[in-house]
Design a protein around this motif. Structure first.
Motif, PDB file in Angstrom:
ATOM      1  N   LYS A  26      11.787 -13.882   9.799  1.00 11.77           N
ATOM      2  CA  LYS A  26      12.143 -15.300   9.583  1.00 11.77           C
ATOM      3  C   LYS A  26      12.140 -15.619   8.082  1.00 11.77           C
ATOM      4  O   LYS A  26      12.980 -16.388   7.609  1.00 11.77           O
ATOM      5  CB  LYS A  26      11.188 -16.234  10.328  1.00 11.77           C
ATOM      6  CG  LYS A  26      11.355 -16.256  11.834  1.00 11.77           C
ATOM      7  CD  LYS A  26      12.745 -16.671  12.270  1.00 11.77           C
ATOM      8  CE  LYS A  26      12.921 -18.171  12.265  1.00 11.77           C
ATOM      9  NZ  LYS A  26      14.254 -18.587  12.768  1.00 11.77           N
ATOM     10  N   ILE A  27      11.223 -15.029   7.339  1.00 15.83           N
ATOM     11  CA  ILE A  27      11.208 -15.213   5.892  1.00 15.83           C
ATOM     12  C   ILE A  27      12.477 -14.593   5.300  1.00 15.83           C
ATOM     13  O   ILE A  27      13.126 -15.183   4.432  1.00 15.83           O
ATOM     14  CB  ILE A  27       9.936 -14.614   5.258  1.00 15.83           C
ATOM     15  CG1 ILE A  27       8.693 -15.366   5.749  1.00 15.83           C
ATOM     16  CG2 ILE A  27      10.018 -14.667   3.731  1.00 15.83           C
ATOM     17  CD1 ILE A  27       7.375 -14.715   5.360  1.00 15.83           C
ATOM     18  N   GLU A  84      14.171  -2.050  13.989  1.00 16.21           N
ATOM     19  CA  GLU A  84      15.526  -1.764  14.478  1.00 16.21           C
ATOM     20  C   GLU A  84      15.876  -2.632  15.678  1.00 16.21           C
ATOM     21  O   GLU A  84      16.959  -3.197  15.756  1.00 16.21           O
ATOM     22  CB  GLU A  84      15.665  -0.286  14.830  1.00 16.21           C
ATOM     23  CG  GLU A  84      17.072   0.081  15.269  1.00 16.21           C
ATOM     24  CD  GLU A  84      17.247   1.565  15.506  1.00 16.21           C
ATOM     25  OE1 GLU A  84      18.396   2.023  15.440  1.00 16.21           O
ATOM     26  OE2 GLU A  84      16.250   2.274  15.760  1.00 16.21           O
ATOM     27  N   ARG A  85      14.938  -2.753  16.609  1.00 17.64           N
ATOM     28  CA  ARG A  85      15.178  -3.567  17.808  1.00 17.64           C
ATOM     29  C   ARG A  85      15.390  -5.030  17.439  1.00 17.64           C
ATOM     30  O   ARG A  85      16.317  -5.673  17.925  1.00 17.64           O
ATOM     31  CB  ARG A  85      14.003  -3.434  18.790  1.00 17.64           C
ATOM     32  CG  ARG A  85      14.140  -4.286  20.044  1.00 17.64           C
ATOM     33  CD  ARG A  85      12.904  -4.199  20.931  1.00 17.64           C
ATOM     34  NE  ARG A  85      11.662  -4.459  20.244  1.00 17.64           N
ATOM     35  CZ  ARG A  85      11.190  -5.685  19.976  1.00 17.64           C
ATOM     36  NH1 ARG A  85      11.860  -6.752  20.319  1.00 17.64           N
ATOM     37  NH2 ARG A  85      10.034  -5.823  19.362  1.00 17.64           N
ATOM     38  N   LEU A  86      14.562  -5.560  16.566  1.00 16.29           N
ATOM     39  CA  LEU A  86      14.702  -6.964  16.171  1.00 16.29           C
ATOM     40  C   LEU A  86      15.977  -7.217  15.368  1.00 16.29           C
ATOM     41  O   LEU A  86      16.610  -8.261  15.511  1.00 16.29           O
ATOM     42  CB  LEU A  86      13.475  -7.415  15.381  1.00 16.29           C
ATOM     43  CG  LEU A  86      12.213  -7.635  16.219  1.00 16.29           C
ATOM     44  CD1 LEU A  86      10.983  -7.745  15.328  1.00 16.29           C
ATOM     45  CD2 LEU A  86      12.355  -8.863  17.081  1.00 16.29           C
ATOM     46  N   LEU A  87      16.364  -6.235  14.534  1.00 17.15           N
ATOM     47  CA  LEU A  87      17.606  -6.392  13.779  1.00 17.15           C
ATOM     48  C   LEU A  87      18.838  -6.275  14.673  1.00 17.15           C
ATOM     49  O   LEU A  87      19.897  -6.797  14.350  1.00 17.15           O
ATOM     50  CB  LEU A  87      17.673  -5.372  12.640  1.00 17.15           C
ATOM     51  CG  LEU A  87      16.761  -5.637  11.454  1.00 17.15           C
ATOM     52  CD1 LEU A  87      16.806  -4.475  10.470  1.00 17.15           C
ATOM     53  CD2 LEU A  87      17.117  -6.948  10.763  1.00 17.15           C
ATOM     54  N   ALA A  88      18.707  -5.600  15.776  1.00 15.35           N
ATOM     55  CA  ALA A  88      19.827  -5.461  16.712  1.00 15.35           C
ATOM     56  C   ALA A  88      19.944  -6.660  17.648  1.00 15.35           C
ATOM     57  O   ALA A  88      20.992  -6.857  18.270  1.00 15.35           O
ATOM     58  CB  ALA A  88      19.670  -4.179  17.525  1.00 15.35           C
ATOM     59  N   LEU A 144      21.205 -10.593   9.776  1.00 18.31           N
ATOM     60  CA  LEU A 144      20.586 -10.295   8.479  1.00 18.31           C
ATOM     61  C   LEU A 144      21.216  -9.065   7.832  1.00 18.31           C
ATOM     62  O   LEU A 144      21.378  -8.032   8.470  1.00 18.31           O
ATOM     63  CB  LEU A 144      19.085 -10.064   8.630  1.00 18.31           C
ATOM     64  CG  LEU A 144      18.224 -11.271   8.981  1.00 18.31           C
ATOM     65  CD1 LEU A 144      16.758 -10.879   9.055  1.00 18.31           C
ATOM     66  CD2 LEU A 144      18.430 -12.399   8.001  1.00 18.31           C
ATOM     67  N   LYS A 145      21.535  -9.198   6.574  1.00 16.91           N
ATOM     68  CA  LYS A 145      22.123  -8.093   5.805  1.00 16.91           C
ATOM     69  C   LYS A 145      21.225  -7.694   4.639  1.00 16.91           C
ATOM     70  O   LYS A 145      21.597  -6.813   3.858  1.00 16.91           O
ATOM     71  CB  LYS A 145      23.500  -8.507   5.257  1.00 16.91           C
ATOM     72  CG  LYS A 145      24.466  -8.998   6.301  1.00 16.91           C
ATOM     73  CD  LYS A 145      24.821  -7.919   7.280  1.00 16.91           C
ATOM     74  CE  LYS A 145      25.842  -8.432   8.292  1.00 16.91           C
ATOM     75  NZ  LYS A 145      25.610  -7.982   9.622  1.00 16.91           N
ATOM     76  N   ASN A 146      20.077  -8.320   4.513  1.00 10.56           N
ATOM     77  CA  ASN A 146      19.204  -8.107   3.350  1.00 10.56           C
ATOM     78  C   ASN A 146      17.955  -7.283   3.662  1.00 10.56           C
ATOM     79  O   ASN A 146      17.016  -7.268   2.882  1.00 10.56           O
ATOM     80  CB  ASN A 146      18.803  -9.455   2.745  1.00 10.56           C
ATOM     81  CG  ASN A 146      18.081 -10.360   3.733  1.00 10.56           C
ATOM     82  OD1 ASN A 146      18.239 -10.221   4.943  1.00 10.56           O
ATOM     83  ND2 ASN A 146      17.322 -11.310   3.217  1.00 10.56           N
ATOM     84  N   GLY A 189       4.128 -11.874  17.228  1.00 12.30           N
ATOM     85  CA  GLY A 189       5.121 -12.405  16.306  1.00 12.30           C
ATOM     86  C   GLY A 189       4.940 -12.014  14.857  1.00 12.30           C
ATOM     87  O   GLY A 189       5.517 -12.641  13.972  1.00 12.30           O
ATOM     88  N   LYS A 190       4.185 -10.958  14.585  1.00 14.61           N
ATOM     89  CA  LYS A 190       3.961 -10.539  13.207  1.00 14.61           C
ATOM     90  C   LYS A 190       5.263 -10.078  12.550  1.00 14.61           C
ATOM     91  O   LYS A 190       5.614 -10.522  11.463  1.00 14.61           O
ATOM     92  CB  LYS A 190       2.905  -9.432  13.166  1.00 14.61           C
ATOM     93  CG  LYS A 190       1.538  -9.863  13.681  1.00 14.61           C
ATOM     94  CD  LYS A 190       0.556  -8.721  13.725  1.00 14.61           C
ATOM     95  CE  LYS A 190       0.938  -7.585  14.625  1.00 14.61           C
ATOM     96  NZ  LYS A 190       1.038  -7.902  16.044  1.00 14.61           N
ATOM     97  N   SER A 191       5.981  -9.189  13.195  1.00 17.20           N
ATOM     98  CA  SER A 191       7.254  -8.703  12.648  1.00 17.20           C
ATOM     99  C   SER A 191       8.293  -9.822  12.636  1.00 17.20           C
ATOM    100  O   SER A 191       9.068  -9.957  11.683  1.00 17.20           O
ATOM    101  CB  SER A 191       7.775  -7.522  13.471  1.00 17.20           C
ATOM    102  OG  SER A 191       6.852  -6.452  13.440  1.00 17.20           O
TER     103      SER A 191
END
Length: 186
Positions: free
Chosen positions: A22-23, A42-46, A52-54, A15-17
């Protein structure tokens, strides 16, 4: 809010990434600039963080790509001013591997693993591998690595007010002994 410097270490998948994302979720007006050395962003943002847009990230697969992104990030921070942004180095320990390989390519014209194989083949069986010299090689490698990280961790926090989030694999952090599957912050 003062600038933060956070180091998280843990085993793969702990859970490091996810933690830094989460922050980012909690601070939507802050930009998060991520040096992604393990292609997880990329995988987590997808998936989990598609809203998230930031987050601005680059896959940094070698030292040159990390250096190029560092220049881009500093230019963006300079333009944004003191916005309480974040710089994330997802697997700072991978940068250490990258700088060693970069050094080997520059000095010996070979990737580090190829250089070590060549040196080893030329040695007698049973002798210790002495491929890199402490005063000639490691001093330069350490300097390159510190010249990359120190401005981010110290100068940028003061000049641009950024917070820094570094993570690393647990086996690369000295003294790691816990068997828990959760990341550890220091």
């Amino acid at each position: 809010m003062l600038a933060e410097r956070i180091l998280v270490y843990g085993r793969p998948g702990s859970g490091k990434s996810y933690s830094w994302l989460k922050i980012a979720e909690h601070f939507p007006s802050s930009a998060f600039f991520c040096f992604d050395t393990d292609a997880s962003t990329e995988r987590l943002l997808a998936t989990d963080f598609s809203h998230l847009k930031n987050v601005v990230y680059r896959e940094c697969v070698d030292w040159e790509s990390a250096e190029k992104f560092k220049i881009e990030v500093e230019a963006a921070l300079r333009k944004r001013g003191r916005q309480r942004d974040w710089v994330v180095i997802d697997f700072a320990d991978s940068l250490w591997d990258m700088v060693q390989n970069y050094y080997s390519l520059q000095v010996f014209g070979k990737k580090l693993d190829d250089y070590f194989l060549e040196v080893r083949k030329g040695q007698k069986v049973g002798t210790a591998l002495r491929a890199l010299d402490g005063w000639k090689d490691w001093t330069v490698i350490n300097k390159l690595y510190q010249d990359f990280l120190n401005p981010i961790c110290y100068l940028w926090t003061n000049v641009y007010g950024v917070s820094v989030f570094l993570n690393a694999k647990a086996d690369r952090v000295s003294g790691f002994t816990t068997k828990k599957r959760t990341p550890h912050m220091t």
